[in-house]
Design an enzyme around this catalytic site. Sequence first.
Site, mmCIF file in Angstrom:
data_model
loop_
_atom_site.group_PDB
_atom_site.id
_atom_site.type_symbol
_atom_site.label_atom_id
_atom_site.label_comp_id
_atom_site.label_asym_id
_atom_site.label_seq_id
_atom_site.Cartn_x
_atom_site.Cartn_y
_atom_site.Cartn_z
ATOM 1 N N HIS A 223 55.732 49.539 55.742
ATOM 2 C CA HIS A 223 54.911 48.336 55.560
ATOM 3 C C HIS A 223 54.788 47.571 56.891
ATOM 4 O O HIS A 223 53.696 47.116 57.262
ATOM 5 C CB HIS A 223 55.563 47.372 54.555
ATOM 6 N N LYS B 287 56.184 44.894 35.503
ATOM 7 C CA LYS B 287 57.097 45.752 36.270
ATOM 8 C C LYS B 287 58.484 45.129 36.252
ATOM 9 O O LYS B 287 58.614 43.921 36.123
ATOM 10 C CB LYS B 287 56.615 45.857 37.718
ATOM 11 N N ARG C 167 49.737 56.757 52.987
ATOM 12 C CA ARG C 167 50.722 57.672 53.574
ATOM 13 C C ARG C 167 50.234 59.110 53.540
ATOM 14 O O ARG C 167 50.379 59.838 54.481
ATOM 15 C CB ARG C 167 52.043 57.575 52.814
ATOM 16 N N SER D 158 59.059 52.343 48.971
ATOM 17 C CA SER D 158 60.080 51.460 48.389
ATOM 18 C C SER D 158 60.834 52.204 47.291
ATOM 19 O O SER D 158 62.045 52.049 47.129
ATOM 20 C CB SER D 158 59.428 50.204 47.804
HETATM 21 O O1 PNS Z 1 52.928 47.965 46.382
HETATM 22 P P1 PNS Z 1 52.094 48.262 45.167
HETATM 23 O O2 PNS Z 1 52.944 48.153 43.907
HETATM 24 O O3 PNS Z 1 51.387 49.596 45.250
HETATM 25 O O4 PNS Z 1 50.964 47.125 45.091
HETATM 26 C C1 PNS Z 1 50.026 47.100 44.060
HETATM 27 C C2 PNS Z 1 49.303 45.748 44.020
HETATM 28 C C3 PNS Z 1 50.318 44.645 43.883
HETATM 29 C C4 PNS Z 1 48.521 45.557 45.303
HETATM 30 C C5 PNS Z 1 48.340 45.770 42.800
HETATM 31 O O5 PNS Z 1 49.063 46.135 41.657
HETATM 32 C C6 PNS Z 1 47.673 44.422 42.579
HETATM 33 O O6 PNS Z 1 46.763 44.072 43.290
HETATM 34 N N1 PNS Z 1 48.147 43.676 41.560
HETATM 35 C C7 PNS Z 1 47.599 42.392 41.203
HETATM 36 C C8 PNS Z 1 46.821 42.493 39.887
HETATM 37 C C9 PNS Z 1 45.395 42.996 40.112
HETATM 38 O O7 PNS Z 1 44.605 42.372 40.767
HETATM 39 N N2 PNS Z 1 45.096 44.160 39.534
HETATM 40 C C10 PNS Z 1 43.759 44.743 39.641
HETATM 41 C C11 PNS Z 1 43.659 45.694 40.812
HETATM 42 S S1 PNS Z 1 43.619 47.311 40.168
#
Ligand code: PNS
Length: 183
Positions: free
Chosen positions: A29, A53, A102, A140
Amino acid sequence: MAKSKKGEDKDMGKVAIYPGSFDPITYGHIDVVERALEIFDKVIVAIAVNEEKRPLFSVEERLHMVKAFFKDTPKVIVDSFKGLLVDYVAKTNAIVILRGLRATSDFEYEFHMASMNRSLDTHLDTLFMMTSKDYFFVSSRTIKEVARLGGAVEGLVPDLVVRRLREKFKLPVTKKKHIRWDD
Ligand code: PNS
């Protein structure tokens, strides 16, 4: 604050938003943030609070670890958000969502997320950065698994994160070496 037509903030310059769970933050990150700072004037690291989560670290713990790492980098703003990312982005000066890629295995998930965000806000683009070769295997999830089983994660996450992982998994605070092929 004054905004230009393109959404570029006159006071803050070009701002990118880097959302994620950061549970915990890794050097993968950090590599993305550092390279993004070559392109953008500010990067907002936005930690998502997702009630569905079950993260290892609370949002406060994650905020603390990320803020501690970037404490001397004023171009990085660390924040958390609940709800839709597009709604959070609308409250900031960000002109783009930043995500790291990645491997091809990340692509499908990222493609769906970027497409959904673009359908929710047609002006919002997602910019992908390839993770550096040194960190392409770091996530992570694998960091937590390795740390939980007592493996070495030094050099893959900041020292503070190593210590926090050891505390979480109640492991001794001794420094471990990576096992090398020729050991
Ligand atoms: O590190 P991650 O878990 O891959 O991040 C995912 C994240 C947090 C960027 C994504 O789940 C997110 O944007 N969550 C907020 C809710 C949202 O807007 N969801 C719609 C997008 S599909």
